[in-house]
Design a protein around this motif. Structure first.
Motif, mmCIF file in Angstrom:
data_model
loop_
_atom_site.group_PDB
_atom_site.id
_atom_site.type_symbol
_atom_site.label_atom_id
_atom_site.label_comp_id
_atom_site.label_asym_id
_atom_site.label_seq_id
_atom_site.Cartn_x
_atom_site.Cartn_y
_atom_site.Cartn_z
ATOM 1 N N VAL A 81 0.849 -1.195 0.000
ATOM 2 C CA VAL A 81 0.000 0.000 0.000
ATOM 3 C C VAL A 81 0.884 1.245 0.000
ATOM 4 C CG1 VAL A 81 -1.982 -1.069 1.164
ATOM 5 C CG2 VAL A 81 -0.189 -0.012 2.535
ATOM 6 N N GLN A 82 0.376 2.322 -0.576
ATOM 7 C CA GLN A 82 1.141 3.565 -0.651
ATOM 8 C C GLN A 82 1.101 4.361 0.643
ATOM 9 O OE1 GLN A 82 -0.857 5.105 -4.344
ATOM 10 N NE2 GLN A 82 1.213 5.854 -4.689
ATOM 11 N N PHE A 83 0.048 4.145 1.452
ATOM 12 C CA PHE A 83 -0.174 5.004 2.604
ATOM 13 C C PHE A 83 -0.167 4.204 3.897
ATOM 14 C CE2 PHE A 83 -2.899 6.345 -0.997
ATOM 15 C CZ PHE A 83 -2.116 7.401 -1.427
ATOM 16 N N GLY A 84 0.563 4.725 4.876
ATOM 17 C CA GLY A 84 0.621 4.092 6.184
ATOM 18 C C GLY A 84 0.432 5.139 7.265
ATOM 19 N N ILE A 85 -0.157 4.711 8.370
ATOM 20 C CA ILE A 85 -0.395 5.611 9.493
ATOM 21 C C ILE A 85 0.155 4.968 10.759
ATOM 22 C CG2 ILE A 85 -2.130 6.802 10.883
ATOM 23 C CD1 ILE A 85 -4.027 6.619 8.475
ATOM 24 N N TYR A 86 1.024 5.681 11.431
ATOM 25 C CA TYR A 86 1.467 5.285 12.766
ATOM 26 C C TYR A 86 0.561 6.006 13.751
ATOM 27 C CZ TYR A 86 4.076 5.526 17.128
ATOM 28 O OH TYR A 86 4.439 5.459 18.448
ATOM 29 N N MET A 87 -0.013 5.272 14.709
ATOM 30 C CA MET A 87 -0.831 5.906 15.746
ATOM 31 C C MET A 87 -0.358 5.419 17.094
ATOM 32 S SD MET A 87 -4.645 6.384 14.279
ATOM 33 C CE MET A 87 -4.988 7.671 15.454
ATOM 34 N N GLU B 91 1.349 9.806 12.635
ATOM 35 C CA GLU B 91 2.373 10.125 11.643
ATOM 36 C C GLU B 91 1.996 9.427 10.350
ATOM 37 O OE1 GLU B 91 7.228 10.398 11.323
ATOM 38 O OE2 GLU B 91 6.283 9.722 13.165
ATOM 39 N N LEU B 92 1.979 10.190 9.276
ATOM 40 C CA LEU B 92 1.593 9.685 7.970
ATOM 41 C C LEU B 92 2.834 9.337 7.160
ATOM 42 C CD1 LEU B 92 -1.149 12.334 7.149
ATOM 43 C CD2 LEU B 92 -1.410 10.139 8.316
ATOM 44 N N PHE B 93 2.774 8.195 6.474
ATOM 45 C CA PHE B 93 3.888 7.718 5.672
ATOM 46 C C PHE B 93 3.422 7.458 4.252
ATOM 47 C CE2 PHE B 93 5.272 7.028 9.902
ATOM 48 C CZ PHE B 93 6.650 7.146 9.872
ATOM 49 N N TYR B 94 4.351 7.698 3.317
ATOM 50 C CA TYR B 94 4.087 7.497 1.898
ATOM 51 C C TYR B 94 5.110 6.514 1.349
ATOM 52 C CZ TYR B 94 3.665 8.502 -3.091
ATOM 53 O OH TYR B 94 3.504 8.393 -4.446
ATOM 54 N N TYR B 95 4.617 5.554 0.581
ATOM 55 C CA TYR B 95 5.474 4.538 -0.018
ATOM 56 C C TYR B 95 5.350 4.613 -1.525
ATOM 57 C CZ TYR B 95 7.122 -0.164 -1.298
ATOM 58 O OH TYR B 95 7.776 -1.226 -1.870
ATOM 59 N N GLU B 96 6.408 5.092 -2.143
ATOM 60 C CA GLU B 96 6.501 5.058 -3.600
ATOM 61 C C GLU B 96 7.182 3.745 -3.943
ATOM 62 O OE1 GLU B 96 8.393 7.683 -7.248
ATOM 63 O OE2 GLU B 96 8.253 8.577 -5.263
ATOM 64 N N LYS C 280 10.942 2.317 -3.522
ATOM 65 C CA LYS C 280 11.719 3.166 -2.613
ATOM 66 C C LYS C 280 11.347 2.812 -1.184
ATOM 67 C CE LYS C 280 12.027 7.068 -5.809
ATOM 68 N NZ LYS C 280 11.811 8.520 -5.965
ATOM 69 N N GLU C 281 11.953 3.489 -0.250
ATOM 70 C CA GLU C 281 11.616 3.293 1.162
ATOM 71 C C GLU C 281 10.462 4.219 1.546
ATOM 72 O OE1 GLU C 281 12.776 1.136 3.630
ATOM 73 O OE2 GLU C 281 13.612 0.187 1.845
ATOM 74 N N PRO C 282 9.537 3.750 2.391
ATOM 75 C CA PRO C 282 8.477 4.642 2.889
ATOM 76 C C PRO C 282 9.090 5.836 3.628
ATOM 77 C CG PRO C 282 7.914 2.364 3.336
ATOM 78 C CD PRO C 282 9.341 2.371 2.853
ATOM 79 N N VAL C 283 8.460 6.999 3.465
ATOM 80 C CA VAL C 283 8.958 8.212 4.131
ATOM 81 C C VAL C 283 7.839 8.862 4.937
ATOM 82 C CG1 VAL C 283 10.767 8.715 2.443
ATOM 83 C CG2 VAL C 283 8.494 9.654 2.105
ATOM 84 N N SER C 284 8.248 9.469 6.040
ATOM 85 C CA SER C 284 7.316 10.222 6.869
ATOM 86 C C SER C 284 6.982 11.526 6.157
ATOM 87 C CB SER C 284 7.952 10.528 8.222
ATOM 88 O OG SER C 284 7.147 11.414 8.954
ATOM 89 N N VAL C 285 5.690 11.837 6.063
ATOM 90 C CA VAL C 285 5.305 13.069 5.376
ATOM 91 C C VAL C 285 4.672 14.087 6.313
ATOM 92 C CG1 VAL C 285 5.045 12.007 3.117
ATOM 93 C CG2 VAL C 285 3.082 12.155 4.603
ATOM 94 N N LEU C 286 4.123 13.640 7.446
ATOM 95 C CA LEU C 286 3.474 14.589 8.343
ATOM 96 C C LEU C 286 3.267 13.954 9.704
ATOM 97 C CD1 LEU C 286 2.152 17.435 8.468
ATOM 98 C CD2 LEU C 286 -0.007 16.330 7.857
ATOM 99 N N LYS C 287 3.632 14.696 10.735
ATOM 100 C CA LYS C 287 3.416 14.271 12.115
ATOM 101 C C LYS C 287 2.346 15.183 12.702
ATOM 102 C CE LYS C 287 5.810 14.033 16.511
ATOM 103 N NZ LYS C 287 7.075 14.247 17.194
ATOM 104 N N ILE C 288 1.342 14.563 13.339
ATOM 105 C CA ILE C 288 0.216 15.337 13.877
ATOM 106 C C ILE C 288 0.059 15.030 15.361
ATOM 107 C CG2 ILE C 288 -2.242 15.848 13.645
ATOM 108 C CD1 ILE C 288 -2.019 14.503 10.805
ATOM 109 N N ASP C 289 0.227 16.048 16.192
ATOM 110 C CA ASP C 289 0.004 15.884 17.619
ATOM 111 C C ASP C 289 -1.482 15.984 17.915
ATOM 112 O OD1 ASP C 289 2.728 15.596 18.406
ATOM 113 O OD2 ASP C 289 3.006 17.753 18.144
ATOM 114 N N PHE C 290 -1.897 15.363 18.998
ATOM 115 C CA PHE C 290 -3.307 15.395 19.399
ATOM 116 C C PHE C 290 -3.592 16.702 20.131
ATOM 117 C CE2 PHE C 290 -2.509 10.796 19.009
ATOM 118 C CZ PHE C 290 -3.454 10.535 18.036
ATOM 119 N N VAL C 291 -3.815 17.747 19.344
ATOM 120 C CA VAL C 291 -4.113 19.082 19.853
ATOM 121 C C VAL C 291 -5.413 19.534 19.200
ATOM 122 C CG1 VAL C 291 -3.314 21.479 19.944
ATOM 123 C CG2 VAL C 291 -1.654 19.609 20.109
ATOM 124 N N GLU C 292 -6.356 19.972 20.009
ATOM 125 C CA GLU C 292 -7.633 20.413 19.456
ATOM 126 C C GLU C 292 -7.435 21.580 18.501
ATOM 127 O OE1 GLU C 292 -10.677 21.083 22.375
ATOM 128 O OE2 GLU C 292 -10.484 19.062 23.182
#
Length: 174
Positions: free
Chosen positions: A100-106, A111-116, A119-131
């Motif tokens: 799959v192209q998309f992975g989510i670490y929770m 943290e969102l990951f993209y897999y082309e 290649k190796e999957p890369v982190s694209v965005l980290k989201i803290d739990f802030v309202e």
């Protein structure tokens, strides 16, 4: 924004109560299933993925499908967990095996990951739990079932990678 704030509130509550990974996974599954609308699609917890020719399997925590096509995978850790290199390697291996192209670490954050492929999957965005988080709102908009579009998500991820590279260039210049 209400969905994101609801998710934040409930996850922070699990963090305070030091929930187990299993309890946290149930909550996240429920959020995706009901709040993000994935009830009309196939969503599997502890999905069984065969590895190689031997009768060996791995069990990604949550895998999402549409029309029998695997879309993305979530790797769960406890909400108080501190992310390790092994956590990311585990998610990366699931992304490659499924594939799959998309992975989510929770865990303590999203943290969102993209897999082309290739290649190796890369982190694209980290989201803290802030309202009221802008990134949290983006996460909800992209991962709501009714909005989910692999092409748009790929473009969003590529834009995030470009921003990271630009910031890296600026930091190196400074």
């Amino acid at each position: 924004m209400n969905i994101w704030n609801t998710i934040c509130k409930e996850i922070l509550d699990k963090k305070t109560k030091q929930a187990t990974e299993k309890d946290y996974q149930k909550l996240v599954f429920t959020h995706f299933y009901y709040l993000l609308g994935w009830h009309s699609e196939r969503v599997e917890q502890q999905y069984q993925q065969r590895v190689g020719s031997n009768v060996q399997y791995v069990y990604p925590d949550i895998v999402f499908f549409a029309n029998n096509e695997k879309l993305f995978v979530i790797e769960m850790k406890q909400p108080n967990h501190i992310q390790t290199k092994e956590d990311i390697e585990q998610l990366s291996s699931y992304m490659k095996l499924l594939p799959v192209q998309f992975g989510i670490y929770m865990g303590e954050h999203i943290e969102l990951f993209y897999y082309e492929f290739g290649k190796e999957p890369v982190s694209v965005l980290k989201i803290d739990f802030v309202e009221n988080s802008k990134n949290g709102k983006n996460f909800i908009e992209h991962f709501k079932q009714e909005n989910f579009n692999t092409e748009q998500l790929t473009n969003f991820f590529i834009e995030q990678i470009a921003k990271q590279e630009k910031q890296k260039e600026i930091n190196e210049f400074i």
